[in-house]
Design a protein around this motif. Structure first.
Motif, PDB file in Angstrom:
ATOM      1  N   GLU A  55       0.832  -1.211   0.000  1.00 12.96           N
ATOM      2  CA  GLU A  55       0.000   0.000   0.000  1.00 12.96           C
ATOM      3  C   GLU A  55       0.861   1.252   0.000  1.00 12.96           C
ATOM      4  N   LYS A  56       1.916   1.277   0.802  1.00 13.02           N
ATOM      5  CA  LYS A  56       2.803   2.452   0.849  1.00 13.02           C
ATOM      6  C   LYS A  56       3.433   2.721  -0.521  1.00 13.02           C
ATOM      7  N   ILE A  57       3.895   1.667  -1.172  1.00 10.04           N
ATOM      8  CA  ILE A  57       4.528   1.828  -2.485  1.00 10.04           C
ATOM      9  C   ILE A  57       3.511   2.352  -3.497  1.00 10.04           C
ATOM     10  N   LEU A  58       2.322   1.738  -3.516  1.00 10.19           N
ATOM     11  CA  LEU A  58       1.314   2.158  -4.483  1.00 10.19           C
ATOM     12  C   LEU A  58       0.801   3.566  -4.203  1.00 10.19           C
ATOM     13  N   ARG A  59       0.678   3.937  -2.920  1.00  8.10           N
ATOM     14  CA  ARG A  59       0.272   5.315  -2.596  1.00  8.10           C
ATOM     15  C   ARG A  59       1.337   6.300  -3.068  1.00  8.10           C
ATOM     16  N   HIS A  60       2.605   5.973  -2.860  1.00 11.16           N
ATOM     17  CA  HIS A  60       3.700   6.835  -3.295  1.00 11.16           C
ATOM     18  C   HIS A  60       3.668   7.040  -4.813  1.00 11.16           C
ATOM     19  N   LEU A  61       3.311   5.989  -5.550  1.00 13.72           N
ATOM     20  CA  LEU A  61       3.251   6.073  -7.005  1.00 13.72           C
ATOM     21  C   LEU A  61       1.931   6.634  -7.518  1.00 13.72           C
ATOM     22  N   GLY A  62       0.995   6.899  -6.580  1.00 15.65           N
ATOM     23  CA  GLY A  62      -0.306   7.427  -6.964  1.00 15.65           C
ATOM     24  C   GLY A  62      -1.208   6.382  -7.594  1.00 15.65           C
ATOM     25  N   LEU A  63      -0.986   5.121  -7.269  1.00 11.48           N
ATOM     26  CA  LEU A  63      -1.743   4.044  -7.885  1.00 11.48           C
ATOM     27  C   LEU A  63      -2.684   3.323  -6.917  1.00 11.48           C
ATOM     28  N   TRP A  64      -2.726   3.726  -5.676  1.00 11.35           N
ATOM     29  CA  TRP A  64      -3.528   3.010  -4.684  1.00 11.35           C
ATOM     30  C   TRP A  64      -5.018   3.306  -4.813  1.00 11.35           C
ATOM     31  N   ASP A  65      -5.382   4.549  -5.063  1.00 12.99           N
ATOM     32  CA  ASP A  65      -6.790   4.935  -5.041  1.00 12.99           C
ATOM     33  C   ASP A  65      -7.416   5.033  -6.430  1.00 12.99           C
ATOM     34  N   ILE A  66      -6.889   4.298  -7.380  1.00 10.82           N
ATOM     35  CA  ILE A  66      -7.502   4.301  -8.702  1.00 10.82           C
ATOM     36  C   ILE A  66      -8.823   3.562  -8.597  1.00 10.82           C
ATOM     37  N   HIS A  67      -9.873   4.172  -9.113  1.00 16.96           N
ATOM     38  CA  HIS A  67     -11.209   3.592  -9.018  1.00 16.96           C
ATOM     39  C   HIS A  67     -11.459   2.685 -10.218  1.00 16.96           C
ATOM     40  N   ASN A  68     -11.287   1.414  -9.994  1.00 19.56           N
ATOM     41  CA  ASN A  68     -11.583   0.445 -11.045  1.00 19.56           C
ATOM     42  C   ASN A  68     -13.080   0.240 -11.118  1.00 19.56           C
ATOM     43  N   HIS A  69     -13.547  -0.158 -12.253  1.00 20.96           N
ATOM     44  CA  HIS A  69     -14.971  -0.384 -12.422  1.00 20.96           C
ATOM     45  C   HIS A  69     -15.180  -1.624 -13.281  1.00 20.96           C
TER      46      HIS A  69
END
Length: 58
Positions: free
Chosen positions: A14-28
């Motif tokens: 989660e820390k790595i993905l948040r740093h890269l801006g990829l954690w909160d991508i809203h998939n649908h």
């Protein structure tokens, strides 16, 4: 190139993905498609068949 380790700790992932801006991508889900009667859409072209014509068997 070869894999030398795996990151399995979810907090670190989660820390790595948040740093890269990829954690909160809203998939649908993919858009809903309307499926008509698929059987009525099947077409068989007897001109390319390797099975002998019905007349051959009579």
């Amino acid at each position: 190139m070869k894999i030398i380790s795996f990151i399995e700790d979810l907090d670190i992932i989660e820390k790595i993905l948040r740093h890269l801006g990829l954690w909160d991508i809203h998939n649908h889900d993919p858009p809903q498609t309307v499926i008509s009667d698929p059987i009525s859409e099947l077409v068989y072209d007897f001109s390319v068949s390797q099975i002998p014509a019905v007349e051959y068997w009579n």
